[in-house]
Design a protein around this motif. Structure first.
Motif, PDB file in Angstrom:
ATOM      1  N   ARG A 222       0.793  -1.225   0.000  1.00  0.00           N
ATOM      2  CA  ARG A 222       0.000   0.000   0.000  1.00  0.00           C
ATOM      3  C   ARG A 222       0.828   1.280   0.000  1.00  0.00           C
ATOM      4  O   ARG A 222       0.289   2.358  -0.154  1.00  0.00           O
ATOM      5  N   VAL A 223       2.121   1.197   0.204  1.00  0.00           N
ATOM      6  CA  VAL A 223       2.930   2.405   0.302  1.00  0.00           C
ATOM      7  C   VAL A 223       3.081   3.046  -1.071  1.00  0.00           C
ATOM      8  O   VAL A 223       3.496   2.404  -2.026  1.00  0.00           O
ATOM      9  N   ARG A 224       2.751   4.322  -1.157  1.00  0.00           N
ATOM     10  CA  ARG A 224       2.942   5.069  -2.397  1.00  0.00           C
ATOM     11  C   ARG A 224       4.428   5.190  -2.690  1.00  0.00           C
ATOM     12  O   ARG A 224       5.217   5.564  -1.834  1.00  0.00           O
ATOM     13  N   ASN A 225       4.804   4.916  -3.893  1.00  0.00           N
ATOM     14  CA  ASN A 225       6.200   5.062  -4.289  1.00  0.00           C
ATOM     15  C   ASN A 225       6.473   6.514  -4.680  1.00  0.00           C
ATOM     16  O   ASN A 225       5.575   7.243  -5.098  1.00  0.00           O
ATOM     17  N   SER A 226       7.734   6.918  -4.538  1.00  0.00           N
ATOM     18  CA  SER A 226       8.166   8.224  -5.023  1.00  0.00           C
ATOM     19  C   SER A 226       9.657   8.148  -5.327  1.00  0.00           C
ATOM     20  O   SER A 226      10.334   7.163  -4.994  1.00  0.00           O
ATOM     21  N   SER A 227      10.173   9.211  -5.909  1.00  0.00           N
ATOM     22  CA  SER A 227      11.597   9.252  -6.253  1.00  0.00           C
ATOM     23  C   SER A 227      12.495   9.198  -5.030  1.00  0.00           C
ATOM     24  O   SER A 227      13.694   8.954  -5.157  1.00  0.00           O
ATOM     25  N   LEU A 228      11.937   9.414  -3.851  1.00  0.00           N
ATOM     26  CA  LEU A 228      12.725   9.291  -2.617  1.00  0.00           C
ATOM     27  C   LEU A 228      13.286   7.886  -2.453  1.00  0.00           C
ATOM     28  O   LEU A 228      14.258   7.683  -1.715  1.00  0.00           O
ATOM     29  N   PHE A 229      12.676   6.920  -3.152  1.00  0.00           N
ATOM     30  CA  PHE A 229      13.093   5.526  -2.997  1.00  0.00           C
ATOM     31  C   PHE A 229      13.904   5.009  -4.179  1.00  0.00           C
ATOM     32  O   PHE A 229      14.234   3.813  -4.226  1.00  0.00           O
ATOM     33  N   VAL A 230      14.260   5.860  -5.121  1.00  0.00           N
ATOM     34  CA  VAL A 230      15.003   5.372  -6.289  1.00  0.00           C
ATOM     35  C   VAL A 230      16.379   4.842  -5.891  1.00  0.00           C
ATOM     36  O   VAL A 230      16.960   3.977  -6.573  1.00  0.00           O
ATOM     37  N   HIS A 231      16.888   5.305  -4.751  1.00  0.00           N
ATOM     38  CA  HIS A 231      18.190   4.807  -4.294  1.00  0.00           C
ATOM     39  C   HIS A 231      18.143   3.315  -4.000  1.00  0.00           C
ATOM     40  O   HIS A 231      19.182   2.630  -4.077  1.00  0.00           O
ATOM     41  N   ARG A 232      16.964   2.780  -3.670  1.00  0.00           N
ATOM     42  CA  ARG A 232      16.861   1.339  -3.404  1.00  0.00           C
ATOM     43  C   ARG A 232      17.150   0.530  -4.666  1.00  0.00           C
ATOM     44  O   ARG A 232      17.695  -0.582  -4.596  1.00  0.00           O
ATOM     45  N   VAL A 233      16.769   1.059  -5.812  1.00  0.00           N
ATOM     46  CA  VAL A 233      17.050   0.375  -7.081  1.00  0.00           C
ATOM     47  C   VAL A 233      18.556   0.386  -7.339  1.00  0.00           C
ATOM     48  O   VAL A 233      19.145  -0.628  -7.728  1.00  0.00           O
ATOM     49  N   ALA A 234      19.186   1.530  -7.095  1.00  0.00           N
ATOM     50  CA  ALA A 234      20.637   1.618  -7.263  1.00  0.00           C
ATOM     51  C   ALA A 234      21.364   0.661  -6.327  1.00  0.00           C
ATOM     52  O   ALA A 234      22.340  -0.001  -6.719  1.00  0.00           O
ATOM     53  N   GLU A 235      20.885   0.557  -5.101  1.00  0.00           N
ATOM     54  CA  GLU A 235      21.519  -0.342  -4.136  1.00  0.00           C
ATOM     55  C   GLU A 235      21.436  -1.797  -4.593  1.00  0.00           C
ATOM     56  O   GLU A 235      22.407  -2.553  -4.451  1.00  0.00           O
ATOM     57  N   GLN A 236      20.285  -2.180  -5.143  1.00  0.00           N
ATOM     58  CA  GLN A 236      20.132  -3.566  -5.569  1.00  0.00           C
ATOM     59  C   GLN A 236      21.002  -3.874  -6.785  1.00  0.00           C
ATOM     60  O   GLN A 236      21.605  -4.946  -6.870  1.00  0.00           O
ATOM     61  N   ILE A 237      21.079  -2.950  -7.701  1.00  0.00           N
ATOM     62  CA  ILE A 237      21.953  -3.151  -8.860  1.00  0.00           C
ATOM     63  C   ILE A 237      23.405  -3.254  -8.406  1.00  0.00           C
ATOM     64  O   ILE A 237      24.169  -4.096  -8.906  1.00  0.00           O
ATOM     65  N   ALA A 238      23.798  -2.424  -7.468  1.00  0.00           N
ATOM     66  CA  ALA A 238      25.164  -2.491  -6.941  1.00  0.00           C
ATOM     67  C   ALA A 238      25.453  -3.874  -6.359  1.00  0.00           C
ATOM     68  O   ALA A 238      26.529  -4.453  -6.580  1.00  0.00           O
TER      69      ALA A 238
END
Length: 263
Positions: A222-238
């Motif tokens: 239910r949590v609305r996504n926003s650009s505040l969380f784009v760092h999580r994508v970078a962390e996973q790719i790393a």
């Protein structure tokens, strides 16, 4: 700073706090955001937002979900919007077969989707602009059409296909973009794809307000996504690539800026 290359701040989910949220981005290390349209009206809103915030850019286009009833006049409006200096791509456009079995009565026919996709790819060719491709459970058909326009520059957003197809997309000189989906426990295929891709073809996005990454989303999603969380994508790719998070942030930001022609 991070570049969220695909987020829908035109969505009503942001109506209550859009301005406050967007004005907080740079203090949270988000330096650039691109907002693609999904129809004529949201494309207009994307352009308006890009004019309002220095760090925001827009793409304009008609999503396959809205294929039925699109007229040449609608394409002309997209053409006019694309002339705005902060519009950097035609998108998001593509094919979507996901709802065929779930809601067949409201899903646009495949042929209608293909016609609209080709029209907008032709528009991108006419305007010498890159494209943002939406491909949901339509991998073979979408790629067959994309190959007809291999002279264009494009990105498959929220990529969900195979490593084999990803390699073919890269051979065309195109990019692939990844969302918070890659942080989910079942994202084993995404890991294989990312491990098998060169970093200079990878971009990151949130697809906000959807696809909230772990650990931000609740179990119910239910949590609305926003650009505040784009760092999580970078962390996973790393993690997948054996790189530092800073390296992934730097590379993907540069990839996004080069793709969209942002200085």
């Amino acid at each position: 700073m991070l570049f969220d290359t695909h987020a829908h701040y035109d969505d009503s989910w942001f109506d209550a706090d859009r301005d406050t949220l967007l004005r907080s981005m740079q203090e949270h290390n988000v330096g650039l955001i691109l907002n693609p349209g999904c129809d004529v009206e949201t494309s207009k809103t994307a352009v308006r937002l890009a004019h309002t915030y220095d760090f925001m850019y827009a793409a304009v286009g008609i999503h396959p979900e809205y294929s039925v009833g699109v007229t040449d006049a609608d394409i002309d409006i997209i053409r006019t919007l694309a002339a705005e200096p902060k519009v950097k791509a035609i998108g998001e456009i593509g094919l979507d077969y996901y709802w065929e079995k779930r809601s067949p009565e409201t899903t646009p026919p495949r042929e209608q989707q293909k016609i609209l996709l080709r029209k907008q790819l032709e528009l991108a060719r006419e305007l010498h602009m890159p494209v943002i491709i939406h491909d949901r459970e339509a991998h073979e058909d979408c790629f067959d059409i994309v190959k007809e326009f291999s002279d264009l520059k494009g990105v498959y957003h929220c990529y969900s296909g195979s490593l084999e197809m990803a390699k073919e997309i890269v051979k065309l000189g195109w990019n692939l973009s990844f969302t918070g989906v890659i942080t989910y426990g079942k994202a084993k295929k995404a890991r294989r794809v990312i491990e098998g891709l060169p970093m200079d073809r990878i971009m990151i996005e949130t697809d906000s307000p959807y696809l909230t990454p772990e650990p931000e989303r609740l179990a119910e999603g239910r949590v609305r996504n926003s650009s505040l969380f784009v760092h999580r994508v970078a962390e996973q790719i790393a993690s997948f690539k054996g790189l530092t998070v800073q390296e992934v942030e730097d590379i993907t930001t540069q990839n996004g800026k080069a793709f969209f022609g942002i200085a």
